[in-house]
Write an enzyme that holds these catalytic residues in place. Sequence first.
Site, PDB file in Angstrom:
ATOM      1  N   LYS A  13     -14.153  51.991  21.725  1.00  0.00           N
ATOM      2  CA  LYS A  13     -13.306  51.623  21.293  1.00  0.00           C
ATOM      3  C   LYS A  13     -11.794  51.975  21.930  1.00  0.00           C
ATOM      4  CE  LYS A  13     -13.825  52.153  16.898  1.00  0.00           C
ATOM      5  NZ  LYS A  13     -13.245  53.289  16.278  1.00  0.00           N
ATOM      6  N   ARG A  88     -10.666  50.821   8.248  1.00  0.00           N
ATOM      7  CA  ARG A  88     -12.065  51.288   8.234  1.00  0.00           C
ATOM      8  C   ARG A  88     -13.000  51.151   7.035  1.00  0.00           C
ATOM      9  NH1 ARG A  88     -11.514  55.213  12.933  1.00  0.00           N
ATOM     10  NH2 ARG A  88     -13.085  56.616  12.586  1.00  0.00           N
ATOM     11  N   ARG A 127     -18.969  64.386  24.510  1.00  0.00           N
ATOM     12  CA  ARG A 127     -17.569  63.620  24.911  1.00  0.00           C
ATOM     13  C   ARG A 127     -16.228  64.608  24.898  1.00  0.00           C
ATOM     14  NH1 ARG A 127     -15.543  58.739  21.219  1.00  0.00           N
ATOM     15  NH2 ARG A 127     -15.309  60.133  19.612  1.00  0.00           N
ATOM     16  N   ARG A 138     -13.978  67.326  20.165  1.00  0.00           N
ATOM     17  CA  ARG A 138     -13.562  67.296  18.859  1.00  0.00           C
ATOM     18  C   ARG A 138     -14.487  67.806  17.958  1.00  0.00           C
ATOM     19  NH1 ARG A 138     -12.268  60.785  18.307  1.00  0.00           N
ATOM     20  NH2 ARG A 138     -13.309  61.337  16.113  1.00  0.00           N
ATOM     21  N   ARG A 149     -21.089  60.585  10.545  1.00  0.00           N
ATOM     22  CA  ARG A 149     -20.049  59.532  11.055  1.00  0.00           C
ATOM     23  C   ARG A 149     -20.895  58.325  11.078  1.00  0.00           C
ATOM     24  NH1 ARG A 149     -17.454  61.905  15.957  1.00  0.00           N
ATOM     25  NH2 ARG A 149     -16.166  59.871  15.800  1.00  0.00           N
TER      26      ARG A 149
END
Length: 199
Positions: A13, A88, A127, A138, A149
Amino acid sequence: MRLVLLGPPGSGKGTQAAVLAGDLGVPAISSGDLFRSHAVAGTDLGRRAAAYSSAGELVPDELTVSIVAGRLAEPDCRDGYLLDGFPRTLGQAGLLRDRLAAAGMRLDGVLELVVDEEEVVRRLAGRRTVVDGVEVVRDDDRPETVRRRMQVYREQTAPLSEFYEAAGLLTRVDGNGDVPEVSARLLRVVPRTPRPSPR
Ligand code: AMP
């Protein structure tokens, strides 16, 4: 143009939001980036949000809507924006619709990236993300947090797909494949003319 890009964590995204926003000449607004910038700056809001994010949970709607609404009120958003990671929850989507309607505006479209779950997990492993110019892994990209998540996405965010479909705003796009391939699919279907105003 006021657009929303929907998709699960790891669907690409953020990357695609930058491509689309660049093409459309509007800013890409990422609620996750807004929270991370606050956290790096050490603000009270940043600390409160980080307590949720690092556990893979969503930040409460009121806190989220207030920070995003503040950003959307800035001058560069006057002619439109592409929202990445917001809304969200159905609550956030309703608040966004109501706030826009109160200002005589509405969304022009919602694009949803549809990605296989194995592809998402593979993309999130290892990532790296750039926060204010610094490359970091992160906290919430750790495997156990990624699983949480994904679950949060299925329970709280996936229902937005039907919500926007019912509003006649949704276009689903295959998000599997490499970045240029997915960008090309998105660019083929992205709305380019605003919907007529409600009145
Ligand atoms: P993202 O960079 O979009 O994956 O967002 C990172 C984290 O920030 C999420 O896992 C949530 O904890 C929080 N977050 C970002 N956007 C929202 C939102 N719209 N509502 C609630 N929490 C959010």
